[in-house]
Enzyme design. Structure first.
Site, PDB file in Angstrom:
ATOM      1  N   CYS A  54      -1.255  -1.429  -7.903  1.00  0.00           N
ATOM      2  CA  CYS A  54      -0.483  -1.823  -6.746  1.00  0.00           C
ATOM      3  C   CYS A  54      -1.048  -3.005  -6.455  1.00  0.00           C
ATOM      4  O   CYS A  54      -0.460  -4.193  -5.305  1.00  0.00           O
ATOM      5  CB  CYS A  54      -0.611  -1.401  -6.113  1.00  0.00           C
ATOM      6  SG  CYS A  54       0.569   0.308  -6.647  1.00  0.00           S
ATOM      7  N   ARG A 137       8.359   1.451  -9.975  1.00  0.00           N
ATOM      8  CA  ARG A 137       7.826  -0.125  -9.420  1.00  0.00           C
ATOM      9  C   ARG A 137       8.905  -0.692  -9.697  1.00  0.00           C
ATOM     10  O   ARG A 137       9.256  -0.686 -10.504  1.00  0.00           O
ATOM     11  CB  ARG A 137       6.918  -1.080 -10.341  1.00  0.00           C
ATOM     12  CG  ARG A 137       5.341  -0.138  -9.907  1.00  0.00           C
ATOM     13  CD  ARG A 137       4.543  -1.032 -11.269  1.00  0.00           C
ATOM     14  NE  ARG A 137       3.693  -0.809 -11.077  1.00  0.00           N
ATOM     15  CZ  ARG A 137       2.733  -0.342 -10.637  1.00  0.00           C
ATOM     16  NH1 ARG A 137       2.345  -0.902  -8.796  1.00  0.00           N
ATOM     17  NH2 ARG A 137       0.922   0.393 -10.528  1.00  0.00           N
TER      18      ARG A 137
HETATM   19  C1  BEZ Z   1      -2.014   2.103  -9.872  1.00  0.00           C
HETATM   20  O1  BEZ Z   1      -3.130   1.527  -9.747  1.00  0.00           O
HETATM   21  O2  BEZ Z   1      -1.147   0.841  -9.389  1.00  0.00           O
HETATM   22  C2  BEZ Z   1      -1.160   2.970 -10.079  1.00  0.00           C
HETATM   23  C3  BEZ Z   1      -1.318   3.531 -11.367  1.00  0.00           C
HETATM   24  C4  BEZ Z   1      -1.273   4.709 -12.020  1.00  0.00           C
HETATM   25  C5  BEZ Z   1       0.254   5.617 -10.768  1.00  0.00           C
HETATM   26  C6  BEZ Z   1      -0.149   5.084  -9.721  1.00  0.00           C
HETATM   27  C7  BEZ Z   1      -0.149   3.880  -9.492  1.00  0.00           C
END
Ligand code: BEZ
Length: 237
Positions: A54, A137
């Site tokens: 993110c 997402r």
């Molecule tokens: C992230 O790195 O943004 C992420 C990865 C796995 C689950 C939720 C967020």
């Protein structure tokens, strides 16, 4: 057998009016889509603040924001975190994170706090098979009349391709402005697809080479559309 209540997920569809909501964001309250009439919008969700994928996405999107704005497209983010988490995360991004040549990145577009999941539920951003505690997402491209024009979902582990999201916005606007469709991998300057012949006469005319089109068959004709013409129609001066 025990009765089970399964809450049906609301999944908005392409062509539907964007679900209406009021929300608190890092840029104040918004009333959607009313406040955004006349603009294209990318409304997107991310799983959680202070997570690496993110963070890479927010840095990239914030860096590209002016490019989207020039195409009359505004950005709105969302996660089911609270406002103070959002504020702290965006401060951390600006003050501490360097990534792929990006640093001192200020996220100026609104980030919705959706701790009640009101918006996430309306937009089908919660997909329990992927996560029961985080939004996936999701990307909604919404037109100036508040109609959903494109929906793309990515899983938690997969960061989005923002060049593709920009291509989507430009392609939708080009299709609207010139009444054409855009072929696979289309970019401004590439040939575009003209509506399929609606009569035998038109099909014959096209196949006889009596038009300025290139016809691969009677139902598949393309024509040139100048890059400058596309860009000058879409990009704000
Ligand atoms: C992230 O790195 O943004 C992420 C990865 C796995 C689950 C939720 C967020």
């Amino acid at each position: 057998m025990e009765n089970q209540t399964v809450e049906a997920a609301v999944m908005p569809r392409i062509g539907d009016p964007a679900p209406v909501f009021k929300a608190v964001t890092t840029q104040g309250e918004i009333n959607f889509p009313e406040d955004y009439k006349g603009s294209w919008v990318i409304l997107f969700s991310h799983p959680a603040d202070f997570t690496p994928v993110c963070t890479s996405e927010f840095m990239t999107f914030a860096t590209l924001e002016s490019q989207f704005n020039k195409a009359n497209c505004k950005l709105i983010g969302l996660s089911i975190d609270g406002l103070y988490s959002h504020i702290a995360w965006l401060r951390t991004i600006k003050e501490k994170i360097e990534y792929k040549g990006m640093k001192d990145v200020e996220v100026k577009f609104p980030l919705i706090e959706d701790i009640t999941m009101n918006v996430a539920k309306k937009y089908g951003m919660l997909q329990p098979g992927e996560s029961s505690t985080k939004a996936v997402r999701a990307v909604f491209v919404i037109d100036p009349k508040g109609v959903i024009r494109t929906i793309i979902y990515y899983p938690l582990s997969l960061g989005r391709n923002f060049a593709e999201l920009y291509r989507v916005v430009v392609a939708l606007q080009t299709a609207d402005a010139f009444s054409i469709a855009t072929p696979a991998d289309w970019q401004p300057g590439d040939d575009v697809i003209v509506p399929t012949a609606g009569s035998c006469g038109v099909a014959k005319e096209r196949m006889d080479g009596k038009t300025d089109m290139t016809c691969h068959d009677w139902f598949f004709c393309t024509k040139k559309l100048d890059k400058e013409k596309v860009l000058s129609t879409i990009l704000k001066k």
